[in-house]
Design an enzyme around this catalytic site. Structure first.
Site, PDB file in Angstrom:
ATOM      1  N   TYR A  91       0.818  -1.220   0.000  1.00  0.00           N
ATOM      2  CA  TYR A  91       0.000   0.000   0.000  1.00  0.00           C
ATOM      3  C   TYR A  91       0.848   1.265   0.000  1.00  0.00           C
ATOM      4  CZ  TYR A  91      -4.742  -1.753   0.837  1.00  0.00           C
ATOM      5  OH  TYR A  91      -5.982  -2.326   0.712  1.00  0.00           O
TER       6      TYR A  91
ATOM      7  N   ASP B 204      -3.490 -18.080   0.738  1.00  0.00           N
ATOM      8  CA  ASP B 204      -4.511 -18.728  -0.103  1.00  0.00           C
ATOM      9  C   ASP B 204      -5.260 -19.797   0.705  1.00  0.00           C
ATOM     10  OD1 ASP B 204      -2.113 -20.140  -0.025  1.00  0.00           O
ATOM     11  OD2 ASP B 204      -2.154 -20.752  -2.131  1.00  0.00           O
TER      12      ASP B 204
ATOM     13  N   LYS C 267       2.741 -15.379   2.821  1.00  0.00           N
ATOM     14  CA  LYS C 267       2.894 -16.102   1.552  1.00  0.00           C
ATOM     15  C   LYS C 267       4.377 -16.409   1.409  1.00  0.00           C
ATOM     16  CE  LYS C 267       1.366 -17.699  -2.420  1.00  0.00           C
ATOM     17  NZ  LYS C 267       0.488 -18.889  -2.513  1.00  0.00           N
TER      18      LYS C 267
ATOM     19  N   ASP D 222      -6.625  -6.688   4.195  1.00  0.00           N
ATOM     20  CA  ASP D 222      -7.734  -6.015   3.515  1.00  0.00           C
ATOM     21  C   ASP D 222      -8.689  -7.058   2.941  1.00  0.00           C
ATOM     22  OD1 ASP D 222      -9.224  -3.955   2.242  1.00  0.00           O
ATOM     23  OD2 ASP D 222      -8.135  -4.329   0.372  1.00  0.00           O
TER      24      ASP D 222
ATOM     25  N   ASP E  16     -12.573  -8.541   4.584  1.00  0.00           N
ATOM     26  CA  ASP E  16     -13.859  -8.499   3.872  1.00  0.00           C
ATOM     27  C   ASP E  16     -14.486  -9.891   3.849  1.00  0.00           C
ATOM     28  OD1 ASP E  16     -13.715  -5.780   3.232  1.00  0.00           O
ATOM     29  OD2 ASP E  16     -14.420  -6.117   1.169  1.00  0.00           O
TER      30      ASP E  16
HETATM   31  C1  IPM Z   1     -10.547  -0.859   3.924  1.00  0.00           C
HETATM   32  C2  IPM Z   1     -10.748  -0.282   2.549  1.00  0.00           C
HETATM   33  C3  IPM Z   1      -9.564   0.609   2.222  1.00  0.00           C
HETATM   34  C4  IPM Z   1      -8.329  -0.239   2.247  1.00  0.00           C
HETATM   35  C5  IPM Z   1      -9.707   1.373   0.905  1.00  0.00           C
HETATM   36  C6  IPM Z   1     -10.990   2.177   0.835  1.00  0.00           C
HETATM   37  C7  IPM Z   1      -8.516   2.251   0.641  1.00  0.00           C
HETATM   38  O1  IPM Z   1     -10.922  -1.290   1.621  1.00  0.00           O
HETATM   39  O2  IPM Z   1     -10.483  -0.088   4.899  1.00  0.00           O
HETATM   40  O3  IPM Z   1     -10.454  -2.083   4.030  1.00  0.00           O
HETATM   41  O4  IPM Z   1      -8.013  -0.920   1.263  1.00  0.00           O
HETATM   42  O5  IPM Z   1      -7.653  -0.246   3.270  1.00  0.00           O
HETATM   43 MG    MG Z   2     -11.054  -3.215   2.457  1.00  0.00          MG
END
Ligand code: IPM
Ligand code: MG
Length: 359
Positions: free
Chosen positions: A139, A225, A193, A249, A253
């Site tokens: 990042y 993975d 990884k 990240d 999710d």
């Molecule tokens: C999160 C989001 C952010 C990230 C984006 C919006 C930059 O996906 O907070 O997980 O990737 O960190």
């Molecule tokens: Mg995110």
């Protein structure tokens, strides 16, 4: 006096922030020494100042004890150059405040277990914590960019990002994960990884070194993975997962959907002194913005996390969490978590119910 900066941001942000504001107001009226100040971040900041993380916001955030953020971004700003996009504001404030430790709990509320897309028995009782490193990795690594290069005698565009972690960056996030695990089920799974990437070989080596200071916590390792697969195969095997910025990240999710309700999940991003930025895991949901239907519970639970981690006030944190539990018990549901037989309510009614349940 504790100073809290409120960044309502974009999309559903202002609506859910208003409900968190109600909770803070209850506490303030009872005598809590808190002071709030709104500021701009994200698309709304771009619209009003030309910058996603404007200087006045920066000064306020640096001086504050904690920051509450609702959500930033939306299709309106996706056409802007990268440095003007709302996401840049978010990355900017994380980096600027040194918020390297991102805690993302994925908890399945018993009342909502059947709304997961996974089988109820697989997720019922799930309580895992993802500790994501937030200010390093690909990042922020340099070099980065899109440049031209000679490839086989022909000029071509190449895209470059750099996955990089220093030993000290890995050590400090390791400490956060091990300490968090000591207050939970004492298991840390470090995700990397290392079969391909040297950066993550170092990650694994340093995790093992740091783990020696925490003999009461067990450390295991998993390739990313496999971790993605295990999270949907048998998520209850995990207690604390610690991983780098990009893997975190993605996996966070995935973990959020195990709970069936990304609208329920708060997060904390902390610096070395536990100053924090607190935000829901979900985004700005432009499709439902302004309709009064967004779920404010992740935002309200972010307030609870703020009391727990930055203000060291476990009692208030629990009180807010109990109130959220109570409104679920009352069968109140916003659209995202609604199921037949439940009472559908909007954003404001949900916030009001939480305030009532705080009693
Ligand atoms: C999160 C989001 C952010 C990230 C984006 C919006 C930059 O996906 O907070 O997980 O990737 O960190
Ligand atoms: Mg995110």
């Amino acid at each position: 006096m504790k100073k809290i900066v409120l960044l309502a941001g974009d999309g559903i942000g202002p609506e859910i922030m208003a409900e968190a504001g109600k909770v803070l107001e209850v506490l303030r009226q009872e005598g809590a020494a808190i002071e709030t100040e709104p500021a701009l971040l994200g698309g709304i900041a771009v619209d009003q100042t030309g910058q996603p993380y404007p200087e006045p916001t920066r000064r306020l955030a640096q001086a504050a004890d904690a920051v509450l953020l609702a959500a930033v971004g939306g299709p309106k700003w996706d056409v802007l150059p990268r440095e003007k996009r709302p996401e840049r504001g978010l990355l900017g404030i994380r980096k600027d405040l040194g918020l390297f430790a991102n805690l993302r709990p994925a908890v399945v509320y018993p009342q909502l277990a059947s709304s997961s897309t996974l089988k109820t028995e697989l997720v019922a009782g799930l309580d895992l914590l993802i500790v994501r490193e937030l200010t390093g990795d690909v990042y922020f690594g340099e070099p980065r960019g899109i440049t031209e290069r000679d490839i086989n005698g022909k000029k071509e565009r190449v895209g470059v990002n750099t996955m990089i972690y220093s030993e000290s960056e890995i050590r400090r996030i390791a400490k956060v994960a091990f300490t968090a695990a000591q207050k939970r089920n004492r298991q840390v799974c470090s995700v990397d990884k290392m079969n391909v990437l040297e950066t993550t070989q170092l990650w694994r080596d340093v995790m093992i070194e740091e783990s020696r200071a925490y003999p009461d916590v067990s450390l295991t390792h998993m390739l990313v993975d496999n971790a993605a697969m295990q999270l949907v195969r048998n998520p209850k095997q995990f207690d604390v997962i610690v991983t780098g910025n990009m893997f975190g990240d993605i996996l966070s999710d995935e973990a959020s959907m195990l709970t069936g309700s990304i609208g329920m999940l708060p997060s904390a991003s902390l610096d070395e002194k536990n100053k924090g930025l607190y935000e829901p895991c979900h985004g700005s949901a432009p499709d439902i913005a302004g309709k009064g239907v967004a779920n404010p519970l992740a935002m309200i639970l972010s307030v609870a996390m703020m009391f727990r981690y930055t203000f060291h006030d476990e009692e208030t944190a629990r009180r807010i969490e109990r109130a959220v539990f109570a409104v679920l018990d009352q069968n109140l549901r916003t659209g995202d978590i609604w199921q037949a037989g439940m009472t559908k309510v909007g954003t404001q009614a949900m916030g009001d119910a939480v305030v009532r349940a705080m009693g």
